[in-house]
Motif scaffolding. Structure first.
Motif, mmCIF file in Angstrom:
data_model
loop_
_atom_site.group_PDB
_atom_site.id
_atom_site.type_symbol
_atom_site.label_atom_id
_atom_site.label_comp_id
_atom_site.label_asym_id
_atom_site.label_seq_id
_atom_site.Cartn_x
_atom_site.Cartn_y
_atom_site.Cartn_z
ATOM 1 N N LEU A 1 16.496 12.987 -38.777
ATOM 2 C CA LEU A 1 16.252 13.705 -37.530
ATOM 3 C C LEU A 1 15.286 12.885 -36.684
ATOM 4 N N LEU A 2 15.833 12.133 -35.740
ATOM 5 C CA LEU A 2 15.031 11.300 -34.856
ATOM 6 C C LEU A 2 14.672 12.090 -33.601
ATOM 7 N N PRO A 3 13.537 11.792 -32.974
ATOM 8 C CA PRO A 3 13.201 12.468 -31.721
ATOM 9 C C PRO A 3 14.307 12.243 -30.691
ATOM 10 N N PRO A 4 14.822 13.308 -30.083
ATOM 11 C CA PRO A 4 16.001 13.184 -29.215
ATOM 12 C C PRO A 4 15.651 12.742 -27.800
ATOM 13 N N TYR A 5 14.893 11.664 -27.692
ATOM 14 C CA TYR A 5 14.424 11.242 -26.376
ATOM 15 C C TYR A 5 15.032 9.920 -25.929
ATOM 16 N N GLU A 6 15.855 9.293 -26.778
ATOM 17 C CA GLU A 6 16.317 7.950 -26.435
ATOM 18 C C GLU A 6 17.248 7.969 -25.226
ATOM 19 N N THR A 7 18.045 9.035 -25.076
ATOM 20 C CA THR A 7 18.936 9.107 -23.921
ATOM 21 C C THR A 7 18.128 9.177 -22.637
ATOM 22 N N ARG A 8 17.122 10.023 -22.626
ATOM 23 C CA ARG A 8 16.273 10.151 -21.435
ATOM 24 C C ARG A 8 15.560 8.838 -21.122
ATOM 25 N N GLU A 9 15.066 8.162 -22.171
ATOM 26 C CA GLU A 9 14.377 6.887 -21.962
ATOM 27 C C GLU A 9 15.325 5.826 -21.416
ATOM 28 N N THR A 10 16.536 5.763 -21.967
ATOM 29 C CA THR A 10 17.499 4.778 -21.495
ATOM 30 C C THR A 10 17.891 5.039 -20.048
ATOM 31 N N ILE A 11 18.132 6.295 -19.702
ATOM 32 C CA ILE A 11 18.474 6.633 -18.318
ATOM 33 C C ILE A 11 17.310 6.306 -17.385
ATOM 34 N N ALA A 12 16.085 6.555 -17.830
ATOM 35 C CA ALA A 12 14.916 6.239 -16.999
ATOM 36 C C ALA A 12 14.794 4.736 -16.770
ATOM 37 N N ARG A 13 15.057 3.940 -17.793
ATOM 38 C CA ARG A 13 14.999 2.483 -17.636
ATOM 39 C C ARG A 13 16.085 2.007 -16.673
ATOM 40 N N LEU A 14 17.268 2.597 -16.782
ATOM 41 C CA LEU A 14 18.347 2.239 -15.870
ATOM 42 C C LEU A 14 18.018 2.675 -14.447
ATOM 43 N N ARG B 1 23.074 14.656 -17.818
ATOM 44 C CA ARG B 1 24.316 14.538 -17.050
ATOM 45 C C ARG B 1 24.022 14.541 -15.546
ATOM 46 N N ALA B 2 23.099 15.409 -15.126
ATOM 47 C CA ALA B 2 22.728 15.479 -13.713
ATOM 48 C C ALA B 2 22.000 14.213 -13.272
ATOM 49 N N ALA B 3 21.164 13.651 -14.152
ATOM 50 C CA ALA B 3 20.446 12.417 -13.814
ATOM 51 C C ALA B 3 21.411 11.264 -13.593
ATOM 52 N N LEU B 4 22.437 11.151 -14.448
ATOM 53 C CA LEU B 4 23.448 10.105 -14.264
ATOM 54 C C LEU B 4 24.237 10.318 -12.982
ATOM 55 N N ALA B 5 24.571 11.569 -12.690
ATOM 56 C CA ALA B 5 25.305 11.866 -11.456
ATOM 57 C C ALA B 5 24.492 11.487 -10.230
ATOM 58 N N ALA B 6 23.186 11.728 -10.284
ATOM 59 C CA ALA B 6 22.317 11.372 -9.162
ATOM 60 C C ALA B 6 22.254 9.853 -8.981
ATOM 61 N N LEU B 7 22.204 9.121 -10.083
ATOM 62 C CA LEU B 7 22.171 7.660 -9.990
ATOM 63 C C LEU B 7 23.478 7.110 -9.433
ATOM 64 N N ALA B 8 24.592 7.762 -9.742
ATOM 65 C CA ALA B 8 25.906 7.288 -9.299
ATOM 66 C C ALA B 8 26.185 7.625 -7.839
ATOM 67 N N ARG B 9 25.456 8.583 -7.290
ATOM 68 C CA ARG B 9 25.752 9.055 -5.937
ATOM 69 C C ARG B 9 25.583 7.933 -4.912
ATOM 70 N N GLY B 10 26.618 7.701 -4.095
ATOM 71 C CA GLY B 10 26.538 6.716 -3.024
ATOM 72 C C GLY B 10 26.840 5.294 -3.463
ATOM 73 N N ARG B 11 27.263 5.103 -4.707
ATOM 74 C CA ARG B 11 27.600 3.751 -5.175
ATOM 75 C C ARG B 11 28.797 3.827 -6.123
ATOM 76 N N GLY C 1 34.825 11.889 -18.781
ATOM 77 C CA GLY C 1 34.706 12.903 -17.749
ATOM 78 C C GLY C 1 33.473 12.837 -16.873
ATOM 79 N N LEU C 2 32.597 11.845 -17.085
ATOM 80 C CA LEU C 2 31.431 11.725 -16.212
ATOM 81 C C LEU C 2 31.819 11.048 -14.910
ATOM 82 N N ASP C 3 30.944 11.190 -13.911
ATOM 83 C CA ASP C 3 31.217 10.585 -12.610
ATOM 84 C C ASP C 3 31.415 9.078 -12.741
ATOM 85 N N GLY C 4 32.381 8.544 -11.995
ATOM 86 C CA GLY C 4 32.639 7.111 -11.987
ATOM 87 C C GLY C 4 34.045 6.789 -12.443
ATOM 88 N N GLY C 5 34.438 5.540 -12.255
ATOM 89 C CA GLY C 5 35.741 5.079 -12.695
ATOM 90 C C GLY C 5 35.685 4.542 -14.113
#
Length: 225
Positions: free
Chosen positions: A49-62, A95-105, A120-124
């Motif tokens: 059971l690892l702390p479930p923060y790696e997705t948030r950290e990766t999205i923040a770095r991106l 999911r919302a954070a990724l959608a916000a990053l994708a908006r306009g590009r 099914g996430l935003d993008g091609g």
């Protein structure tokens, strides 16, 4: 120094200390192997059971790279999710954070071996992408034409120093191809000094560009411990 310039098939590229690749001429940022949802996948399969923060950290770095470069296109080179169920289980906030990053590009997800199907996430979505002199795919092909850019192997370089051993993820490049490091927070690495797979793909005089600071270029294989 936080970046190094690389020329591949005539295209001038910038290897960033973050592990992202920037193609200024096309305003394109490229990242490999985010492996979002890795801690959820490990827990689901009965692992630690690892702390479930790696997705948030990766999205923040991106997000930080996107804020710094303002790309027109974001290209993810596959294994963006640790498996297909991880994509389905992605928390709504992420999911919302990724959608916000994708908006306009333009946002393009390439298929990887961990996430081969649409999610099914935003993008091609594509298997490979050819742009000008470059071809982007998840895993390098042994007989690829010059100009191939890929991920998959999570390369890292270990160097013996007087003060100890330095080990960092790295870009791996020769005259034909460029392999990106894994961008994800919980991803491991494949050491160049003990990887027959990488040695078979890359020319003996290949260079490794270390991530982090300083972002420096070293011989890929002669420097390995």
């Amino acid at each position: 120094m936080i970046e190094q310039t690389v020329t591949l098939a005539g295209a001038r590229l910038t290897a960033r200390g973050s592990g992202a690749l920037w193609w200024a001429e096309r305003r394109l940022i490229c990242v490999a192997d985010l492996h979002l949802g890795k801690s959820e996948r490990i827990a689901r399969r009965g692992g630690a059971l690892l702390p479930p923060y790696e997705t948030r950290e990766t999205i923040a770095r991106l997000a930080a790279e996107i804020a710094a470069l303002d790309p027109a296109t974001v290209l993810c080179l596959g294994d963006s999710f640790d498996d297909m169920a991880s994509a389905d289980a992605l928390p709504e906030a992420d999911r919302a954070a990724l959608a916000a990053l994708a908006r306009g590009r333009d946002w393009i997800w390439l298929a990887g071996n961990h996430d081969p199907a649409p999610h099914g996430l935003d993008g091609g979505r594509a298997e490979t992408l050819a742009l000008g002199p470059l071809t982007f795919r998840h895993a390098a092909l042994p007989e690829a034409e010059p100009g191939e850019i890929s991920g998959h192997y999570h390369p890292k370089l270990r160097v013996a120093l007087r003060t100890g051993t330095l080990s960092r993820p790295c870009f791996l490049c020769d005259r034909r191809r460029l392999i990106l490091p894994a961008f994800g927070a919980y991803t491991g690495g494949l050491d160049l000094g003990s990887s027959p797979a990488l040695a078979a793909l890359i020319e003996p005089d290949a260079r490794a560009i270390l991530t982090g600071a300083p972002c420096v270029t070293l011989p890929a294989f002669r420097a390995s411990a």
